[in-house]
Structures are given as C-alpha cells and as structure tokens.
Design an enzyme around this catalytic site. Structure first.
Site, short mmCIF file in Angstrom:
data_model
loop_
_atom_site.label_atom_id
_atom_site.label_comp_id
_atom_site.label_asym_id
_atom_site.label_seq_id
_atom_site.Cartn_x
_atom_site.Cartn_y
_atom_site.Cartn_z
N ASN A 1 0.87 -1.18 0.00
CA ASN A 1 0.00 0.00 0.00
C ASN A 1 0.91 1.23 0.00
O ASN A 1 1.48 1.58 1.03
CB ASN A 1 -0.90 -0.02 1.25
CG ASN A 1 -1.75 1.23 1.34
OD1 ASN A 1 -1.80 2.04 0.41
ND2 ASN A 1 -2.43 1.40 2.48
N LYS B 1 0.07 4.22 -0.33
CA LYS B 1 -0.62 5.41 0.21
C LYS B 1 -0.39 6.59 -0.73
O LYS B 1 -0.28 6.39 -1.94
CB LYS B 1 -0.18 5.69 1.65
CG LYS B 1 -0.30 4.43 2.53
CD LYS B 1 -0.16 4.67 3.99
CE LYS B 1 -0.32 3.35 4.74
NZ LYS B 1 -0.31 3.46 6.18
N HIS C 1 -9.62 1.16 4.73
CA HIS C 1 -8.37 1.33 5.45
C HIS C 1 -8.62 2.29 6.61
O HIS C 1 -9.44 3.21 6.50
CB HIS C 1 -7.30 1.91 4.50
CG HIS C 1 -5.94 1.89 5.12
ND1 HIS C 1 -5.53 2.86 6.00
CD2 HIS C 1 -4.91 1.03 5.01
CE1 HIS C 1 -4.30 2.59 6.40
NE2 HIS C 1 -3.90 1.48 5.82
N GLU D 1 -7.10 4.74 7.68
CA GLU D 1 -6.93 6.16 7.33
C GLU D 1 -8.18 6.69 6.64
O GLU D 1 -8.55 7.85 6.81
CB GLU D 1 -5.68 6.34 6.47
CG GLU D 1 -4.41 6.19 7.31
CD GLU D 1 -3.22 5.59 6.58
OE1 GLU D 1 -3.18 5.63 5.35
OE2 GLU D 1 -2.33 5.05 7.29
N GLU E 1 -5.49 -4.91 10.51
CA GLU E 1 -4.48 -3.88 10.75
C GLU E 1 -4.80 -3.14 12.04
O GLU E 1 -5.65 -2.23 12.04
CB GLU E 1 -4.48 -2.86 9.60
CG GLU E 1 -4.02 -3.40 8.27
CD GLU E 1 -3.44 -2.29 7.39
OE1 GLU E 1 -2.27 -2.40 7.03
OE2 GLU E 1 -4.16 -1.32 7.09
N GLY F 1 2.44 2.43 10.94
CA GLY F 1 3.42 3.51 10.85
C GLY F 1 4.12 3.84 12.15
O GLY F 1 4.77 4.87 12.27
N SER G 1 3.27 -2.00 10.48
CA SER G 1 4.71 -2.06 10.75
C SER G 1 5.35 -3.39 10.35
O SER G 1 6.31 -3.85 10.99
CB SER G 1 5.02 -1.72 12.21
OG SER G 1 4.64 -0.38 12.49
P1 13P Z 1 2.94 0.53 7.76
O1 13P Z 1 3.45 -0.75 7.18
O2 13P Z 1 3.71 1.74 7.31
O3 13P Z 1 2.80 0.44 9.26
O4 13P Z 1 1.46 0.75 7.19
C1 13P Z 1 0.57 -0.29 7.26
C2 13P Z 1 -0.60 0.05 6.44
O5 13P Z 1 -1.35 0.97 6.75
C3 13P Z 1 -0.82 -0.73 5.21
O6 13P Z 1 -2.09 -0.54 4.72
#
Ligand code: 13P
Length: 239
Positions: free
Chosen positions: A11, A13, A91, A93, A161, A167, A203
């Site tokens: 992803n 983003k 997601h 976010e 997740e 992150g 992560s």
């Molecule tokens: P990270 O791997 O940067 O923690 O992000 C995970 C994520 O949101 C994947 O969709």
C-alpha cells in the site's frame, strides 16, 4: 483466490512517483507468493506498463457509486478498465480521516464486487479500544457491518491492521496476532463457502515478515512504509 500462496500487498498510500515505479520494474520474487501493488491512482497506467508480469495491480480506494455527479471520485468500473484487479477498502486512514462508516465501506465493497474487483477489506482496533479490551468486539462490529453482508460465494480478502501498529514501528505480539486471526477466521468461516485469506498489516518489514507470516491463519501481509523501498519490499516478497 483459492490457492494457499501467501499474499503480499504493497500500500503506497499517497507516495510514489514515475521514478519509483521504474525502480519497481526491476522487482523480483523467487517464492510462490502472490504480489499485489497498490499505487496512487495516477500511477496505475505506469504500473500496468512497467511492473513485472507476476505483480497484480490494486487501487487504494474506490467510489461507492458507479458514475455520475460525484466530483473527485473514481468508480470501481473505471479501475477495472485500468487493469486493476484488487482494491483496498475501509483502510483505517479512510475510516478516520475521511469519515468512512461501515455502511459506506459495505457500499464500496458491493461496487468493487460488481465490477469484478477483489476487495481487500481492512479492519482493526485503535489503541484505546485495545486498552479497553475491546479488540474482538471492534473486529466483530467491523466484520458484521461490511464483510458479513457479502454473498457467501463471493471472493474477498480481509486485512487485520491494528490502527496503533500502523506507521509506528510497533507490532502486536505473536499471541495477539494469533488470537485476532483465529477470531476473524472463525467468524468468516461461519459465513463464506470458501477460505477467506486474512492478511496482517501494521509495521510489517523485511525483518519481522517471516515471523509474522508463519503465525497460524496469517495469509499474507499488507505493507505500508516498507513497500516503498524496492530492496525491502523484495525481501518481504521472498519471505
Ligand atoms: P505501515 O506498514 O507503514 O505500518 O502501514 C501499514 C498500512 O497501513 C498498510 O495498509
């Protein structure tokens, strides 16, 4: 997806560029894992042209409607025209920054399925929900509100997740991942005719990927930050 290959999803983003896509054209993978890269919409054309054939292409979101006066939206059928096969939906976010509710998420899932895209539906608890011992309750609610409303014969992927792991460099311990995945699997098994792959995200990186992916009922990984570095992502694809 009926096979038992692990599924590794990148992803990106709101990151990436034509240059990064060119770098990823050199991506290699020697394991029988299914690799999916989800770049921003603007890089979907380059993804199709530049990425090696073994990589499947996903989007990070889609509109809930098929067409019409929805300025700024991109529908699932438009993505299908771009050779997209998967789409991330719900997601954390999107849930928190863009106020996506279970209802909206379900509508997007329906739109994706109608356009023959496989939805990758993201679920997971926040830190305060975890601290209040509400993880399983949150997962239950998110599954009931979206995935469990899909017809039992449809194809879907679920990504667990934990929001607090995204992150942050923090990951749940092995037992926590095991417990969450077993809970999700049991719930999905009651509804779907086939085994639904359940990915872990938050992560995940080239150092912890082998350990996480070998945990019972972890069908693959959804990777954010580490998927933007070609060498790290190649190591994850090969884990
Ligand atoms: P990270 O791997 O940067 O923690 O992000 C995970 C994520 O949101 C994947 O969709």
């Amino acid at each position: 997806m009926k096979n038992k290959n692990k599924i590794i999803v990148a992803n990106w983003k709101m990151n990436g560029s034509e240059d990064l896509m060119k770098e990823f054209s050199q991506l290699t993978c020697s394991k029988h894992n299914d690799i999916i890269i989800c770049p921003p919409f603007t890089l979907l054309d380059s993804a199709k042209t530049l990425l090696p054939n073994f990589v499947k292409i996903g989007a990070q979101n889609c509109g809930a409607e098929d067409k019409g006066a929805f300025t700024g939206e991109i529908s699932a059928s438009m993505l299908r025209e771009k050779s997209v096969s998967y789409v991330l939906i719900g997601h954390s976010e999107r849930r928190t920054l863009f106020n996506e509710t279970n209802n909206i998420i379900f509508k997007k899932v329906e739109a994706a399925i109608k356009s023959e895209l496989t939805p990758i539906v993201c679920i997971g608890e926040t830190l305060s929900e975890k601290e209040a011992n509400k993880t399983l309750q949150v997962l239950d609610n998110q599954i009931n509100g979206s995935v469990a409303k899909i017809e039992p014969h449809e194809q879907v992927i679920v990504a667990y997740e934990p929001v607090w792991a995204i992150g942050t460099g923090l990951t749940p311990d092995e037992n926590e991942i095991k417990e969450a995945h077993l809970y999700i699997k049991t719930k999905l098994n009651q509804h779907f005719n086939a085994d639904i792959p359940i990915l872990y995200g938050g992560s995940a990186n080239s150092k912890n990927c082998s350990q996480i992916i070998s945990i019972e009922n972890v069908g693959g990984l959804l990777v954010g930050g580490a998927s933007l570095k070609k060498n790290d992502f190649r190591a994850i694809c090969n884990c």
